[in-house]
Design a protein around this motif. Sequence first.
Motif, PDB file in Angstrom:
ATOM      1  N   GLY A 153      79.823  47.493  83.640  1.00  0.00           N
ATOM      2  CA  GLY A 153      80.331  48.668  82.933  1.00  0.00           C
ATOM      3  C   GLY A 153      81.038  49.677  83.826  1.00  0.00           C
ATOM      4  N   HIS A 154      80.920  49.530  85.145  1.00  0.00           N
ATOM      5  CA  HIS A 154      81.469  50.547  86.048  1.00  0.00           C
ATOM      6  C   HIS A 154      82.126  49.950  87.278  1.00  0.00           C
ATOM      7  CE1 HIS A 154      78.510  52.674  83.640  1.00  0.00           C
ATOM      8  NE2 HIS A 154      79.320  53.709  83.769  1.00  0.00           N
ATOM      9  N   THR A 155      83.140  50.663  87.761  1.00  0.00           N
ATOM     10  CA  THR A 155      83.748  50.361  89.049  1.00  0.00           C
ATOM     11  C   THR A 155      84.056  51.715  89.667  1.00  0.00           C
ATOM     12  OG1 THR A 155      84.691  48.311  88.247  1.00  0.00           O
ATOM     13  CG2 THR A 155      85.705  49.228  90.211  1.00  0.00           C
ATOM     14  N   SER A 156      83.195  52.179  90.552  1.00  0.00           N
ATOM     15  CA  SER A 156      83.343  53.539  91.078  1.00  0.00           C
ATOM     16  C   SER A 156      83.120  53.583  92.572  1.00  0.00           C
ATOM     17  CB  SER A 156      82.313  54.486  90.442  1.00  0.00           C
ATOM     18  OG  SER A 156      82.322  54.396  89.052  1.00  0.00           O
ATOM     19  N   LEU A 157      83.811  54.547  93.193  1.00  0.00           N
ATOM     20  CA  LEU A 157      83.553  54.879  94.593  1.00  0.00           C
ATOM     21  C   LEU A 157      82.888  56.242  94.567  1.00  0.00           C
ATOM     22  CD1 LEU A 157      86.817  53.512  96.138  1.00  0.00           C
ATOM     23  CD2 LEU A 157      84.526  52.927  96.923  1.00  0.00           C
ATOM     24  N   ILE A 158      81.657  56.306  95.027  1.00  0.00           N
ATOM     25  CA  ILE A 158      80.862  57.531  94.894  1.00  0.00           C
ATOM     26  C   ILE A 158      80.486  58.076  96.267  1.00  0.00           C
ATOM     27  CG2 ILE A 158      78.685  58.470  93.990  1.00  0.00           C
ATOM     28  CD1 ILE A 158      78.887  55.912  92.018  1.00  0.00           C
ATOM     29  N   HIS A 159      80.774  59.355  96.462  1.00  0.00           N
ATOM     30  CA  HIS A 159      80.353  60.029  97.686  1.00  0.00           C
ATOM     31  C   HIS A 159      78.911  60.478  97.457  1.00  0.00           C
ATOM     32  CE1 HIS A 159      81.319  63.372 100.838  1.00  0.00           C
ATOM     33  NE2 HIS A 159      80.234  62.691 101.139  1.00  0.00           N
ATOM     34  N   VAL A 160      77.968  59.837  98.132  1.00  0.00           N
ATOM     35  CA  VAL A 160      76.548  60.195  98.001  1.00  0.00           C
ATOM     36  C   VAL A 160      76.284  61.266  99.055  1.00  0.00           C
ATOM     37  CG1 VAL A 160      74.177  59.321  98.079  1.00  0.00           C
ATOM     38  CG2 VAL A 160      76.002  57.862  97.224  1.00  0.00           C
ATOM     39  N   LYS A 161      76.120  62.514  98.583  1.00  0.00           N
ATOM     40  CA  LYS A 161      75.975  63.635  99.532  1.00  0.00           C
ATOM     41  C   LYS A 161      74.508  63.932  99.822  1.00  0.00           C
ATOM     42  CE  LYS A 161      80.137  65.751  97.713  1.00  0.00           C
ATOM     43  NZ  LYS A 161      80.706  66.910  97.026  1.00  0.00           N
ATOM     44  N   ALA A 162      73.681  63.855  98.777  1.00  0.00           N
ATOM     45  CA  ALA A 162      72.232  64.093  98.892  1.00  0.00           C
ATOM     46  C   ALA A 162      71.608  63.596  97.598  1.00  0.00           C
ATOM     47  CB  ALA A 162      71.964  65.586  99.065  1.00  0.00           C
ATOM     48  N   SER A 163      70.277  63.623  97.514  1.00  0.00           N
ATOM     49  CA  SER A 163      69.623  63.191  96.276  1.00  0.00           C
ATOM     50  C   SER A 163      70.105  64.060  95.111  1.00  0.00           C
ATOM     51  CB  SER A 163      68.104  63.346  96.424  1.00  0.00           C
ATOM     52  OG  SER A 163      67.500  63.242  95.152  1.00  0.00           O
ATOM     53  N   GLY A 164      70.660  63.442  94.111  1.00  0.00           N
ATOM     54  CA  GLY A 164      71.126  64.170  92.926  1.00  0.00           C
ATOM     55  C   GLY A 164      72.497  64.819  93.096  1.00  0.00           C
ATOM     56  N   ASP A 165      73.132  64.642  94.249  1.00  0.00           N
ATOM     57  CA  ASP A 165      74.431  65.275  94.501  1.00  0.00           C
ATOM     58  C   ASP A 165      75.483  64.197  94.780  1.00  0.00           C
ATOM     59  OD1 ASP A 165      76.492  66.956  95.088  1.00  0.00           O
ATOM     60  OD2 ASP A 165      75.573  67.873  96.856  1.00  0.00           O
ATOM     61  N   TYR A 166      76.272  63.904  93.764  1.00  0.00           N
ATOM     62  CA  TYR A 166      77.232  62.806  93.847  1.00  0.00           C
ATOM     63  C   TYR A 166      78.624  63.267  93.423  1.00  0.00           C
ATOM     64  CZ  TYR A 166      72.686  60.583  93.518  1.00  0.00           C
ATOM     65  OH  TYR A 166      71.382  60.265  93.730  1.00  0.00           O
ATOM     66  N   ALA A 167      79.655  62.697  94.045  1.00  0.00           N
ATOM     67  CA  ALA A 167      81.029  62.972  93.617  1.00  0.00           C
ATOM     68  C   ALA A 167      81.750  61.639  93.457  1.00  0.00           C
ATOM     69  CB  ALA A 167      81.734  63.830  94.651  1.00  0.00           C
ATOM     70  N   THR A 168      82.318  61.425  92.273  1.00  0.00           N
ATOM     71  CA  THR A 168      83.067  60.183  92.043  1.00  0.00           C
ATOM     72  C   THR A 168      84.475  60.368  92.606  1.00  0.00           C
ATOM     73  OG1 THR A 168      81.748  59.797  90.068  1.00  0.00           O
ATOM     74  CG2 THR A 168      83.780  58.529  90.253  1.00  0.00           C
ATOM     75  N   LEU A 169      84.829  59.553  93.587  1.00  0.00           N
ATOM     76  CA  LEU A 169      86.125  59.699  94.254  1.00  0.00           C
ATOM     77  C   LEU A 169      87.173  58.737  93.701  1.00  0.00           C
ATOM     78  CD1 LEU A 169      84.789  59.919  97.932  1.00  0.00           C
ATOM     79  CD2 LEU A 169      85.371  61.809  96.409  1.00  0.00           C
ATOM     80  N   GLY A 170      86.706  57.633  93.135  1.00  0.00           N
ATOM     81  CA  GLY A 170      87.636  56.656  92.578  1.00  0.00           C
ATOM     82  C   GLY A 170      86.947  55.876  91.488  1.00  0.00           C
ATOM     83  N   GLN A 171      87.753  55.375  90.548  1.00  0.00           N
ATOM     84  CA  GLN A 171      87.157  54.569  89.477  1.00  0.00           C
ATOM     85  C   GLN A 171      88.209  53.675  88.843  1.00  0.00           C
ATOM     86  OE1 GLN A 171      85.624  57.359  86.563  1.00  0.00           O
ATOM     87  NE2 GLN A 171      87.141  58.831  87.263  1.00  0.00           N
ATOM     88  N   THR A 218      76.728  59.747  80.496  1.00  0.00           N
ATOM     89  CA  THR A 218      76.529  61.030  81.175  1.00  0.00           C
ATOM     90  C   THR A 218      77.227  60.902  82.524  1.00  0.00           C
ATOM     91  OG1 THR A 218      74.300  61.163  80.226  1.00  0.00           O
ATOM     92  CG2 THR A 218      74.789  62.679  82.031  1.00  0.00           C
ATOM     93  N   PRO A 219      78.123  61.833  82.885  1.00  0.00           N
ATOM     94  CA  PRO A 219      78.760  61.713  84.207  1.00  0.00           C
ATOM     95  C   PRO A 219      77.690  61.787  85.308  1.00  0.00           C
ATOM     96  CG  PRO A 219      79.761  63.475  82.899  1.00  0.00           C
ATOM     97  CD  PRO A 219      78.566  63.010  82.148  1.00  0.00           C
ATOM     98  N   LEU A 220      77.876  61.011  86.345  1.00  0.00           N
ATOM     99  CA  LEU A 220      76.912  60.984  87.453  1.00  0.00           C
ATOM    100  C   LEU A 220      76.762  62.386  88.076  1.00  0.00           C
ATOM    101  CD1 LEU A 220      75.153  59.028  89.046  1.00  0.00           C
ATOM    102  CD2 LEU A 220      77.117  58.497  90.464  1.00  0.00           C
ATOM    103  N   GLU A 221      77.851  63.147  88.012  1.00  0.00           N
ATOM    104  CA  GLU A 221      77.831  64.509  88.571  1.00  0.00           C
ATOM    105  C   GLU A 221      76.833  65.407  87.834  1.00  0.00           C
ATOM    106  OE1 GLU A 221      80.412  62.616  88.295  1.00  0.00           O
ATOM    107  OE2 GLU A 221      81.551  62.763  90.156  1.00  0.00           O
ATOM    108  N   LYS A 222      76.446  64.994  86.605  1.00  0.00           N
ATOM    109  CA  LYS A 222      75.535  65.816  85.791  1.00  0.00           C
ATOM    110  C   LYS A 222      74.086  65.327  85.885  1.00  0.00           C
ATOM    111  CE  LYS A 222      78.289  68.691  83.589  1.00  0.00           C
ATOM    112  NZ  LYS A 222      79.386  68.324  82.774  1.00  0.00           N
ATOM    113  N   VAL A 223      73.784  64.529  86.882  1.00  0.00           N
ATOM    114  CA  VAL A 223      72.472  63.889  86.958  1.00  0.00           C
ATOM    115  C   VAL A 223      71.324  64.899  86.988  1.00  0.00           C
ATOM    116  CG1 VAL A 223      72.036  63.532  89.434  1.00  0.00           C
ATOM    117  CG2 VAL A 223      71.572  61.718  87.859  1.00  0.00           C
ATOM    118  N   MET A 224      71.550  66.046  87.592  1.00  0.00           N
ATOM    119  CA  MET A 224      70.454  67.033  87.699  1.00  0.00           C
ATOM    120  C   MET A 224      70.109  67.657  86.346  1.00  0.00           C
ATOM    121  SD  MET A 224      69.220  66.784  90.594  1.00  0.00           S
ATOM    122  CE  MET A 224      68.133  68.179  90.549  1.00  0.00           C
TER     123      MET A 224
END
Length: 354
Positions: A138-156, A344-350
Amino acid sequence: MAVVLAIETSCDETAVAIVKNRQVLSSVVSSQIELHRTYGGVVPELASRQHLEWVNPAIAQALEEAELSWADIDGIAATVTPGLVGALLVGTMAAKSLAMLYSKPFLGVHHLEGHIHATYLDQPTLTPPFLCLLVSGGHTSLIHVKASGDYATLGQTRDDAAGEAFDKVARLLDLGYPGGPAIDKLARQGNRKAFKLPEGRISLGKHQGKGQQGKAKYHPYDSSFSGLKTAMLRLTEQLNAEGPLPVADLAASFQHTVAQALTKRAIACARDFDLTTIAVGGGVAANSELRHQLTAAAEAEGFQAFFPPIDLCTDNAAMIACAACEHLALGRSSSLQLNVQSRTPLEKVMSLYD
Ligand code: KG4
Ligand code: ZN
C-alpha cells in the motif's frame, strides 16, 4: 523495560506478538493468502470474518509461546490505522476489551510506524536519525525518522505502491497472488537486461527544480509505477503475438527496473539529508534484487543499509508491539475512545496518544 502484546489485523494477516522493548518473545502470523488467492486480491469482508475467527486462538498461542501470563504484560496494542476499516476493527476491539479486562494501558499503533520499527528488532542498537525506505503493498515512501513519533515523508509514489505494481504485473504474467514473491522467484531464471523498461520519473514542471536551463527536471525522491505497468502490458501484448511469453526475462527486467528506481531515490535522499543509515521495511523489502542493488549502492556511498529478516518485512505484530513498547516507555498511551481510521498521515502519529 516494557512488555507489550500487540494485535495486527490491518489487511490479510491475523498476527499477534509479544515484545519486550526490541526483543521478540513470541510472534504468531496466520496468513489469509489462501482465502483471497481465488479472487486475485484481498476481499475486505472475508478478511474481517477470518480475523474474527483467528484472533483469539492467535492471542492464546502468543502467550503460550512466550510462556507468559496476563500479569506479565504491561500494555496491549493494536494497529488502528491505515488499513481496511472492518479488519482494523477486529484487532482494535480485541485489544481494547483485553485492556479493560486486565486494567492495562491500550496503545493504538500506526501500521507504517510498525514497519519502521521492524528494523529495530534485528538491529536493537539502531537510533534515529535515519532514512526509512518503506515499500509495501500500500505504500512507497522515503521517511526521515527523526525521533520516536517524529517523522517526515520526503518522497512517495504518485500512483501505485511498489508491492501493488508487483502484484498487478504478476497477474499480467499469470503468476498468481501475491505477485512479489512469485516474480522474485521466477526472475532468478531470467535476464534482467532482456527488456529496457521506463523507470517512471515525476516531472517537476517548468518552474521547479534546480536542473540546467532547458533540461527536463524530475522529482528526486518521488516515484511512479503506472507507466512501467502500462509498458509491461504493451510489451506482453506484443510478445504474445510473436510466440510463447518469455516470462522469466519479463519478470527479471521488471524487478530490476523497480529495484533501480527505488535504490536511486533512496540514495539521493540519504545523501541530500545527510543520513548515512537506510532502514528498509515493508513486504517489498523482502525482494532479492532490491536487497542486492541497495546494499551495493549504499556500500559505494559509505552508507549502511539494513533489511529486516523476511518474516519481519511482511506484515506481523512484532513490529507493532515494538513501536508500542517505545511509546509506552515514554509514558504514552491511547484513549479507549480512539477509533480506527482508514488513513492517517504518518506525520500525525502523535495524535493517537494522549
Ligand atoms: O508489508 P506487506 O506485507 O503488506 C502491506 O502493508 O501492504 O506487503 C505486501 C506486499 C505485496 O504487494 C507483495 O507482493 C510484496 O509485498 N512482496 C514482495 C516480496 N514479498 C512480498 N514484493 C517483491 N518481492 C518480494 N520478495
Ligand atoms: Zn504492511
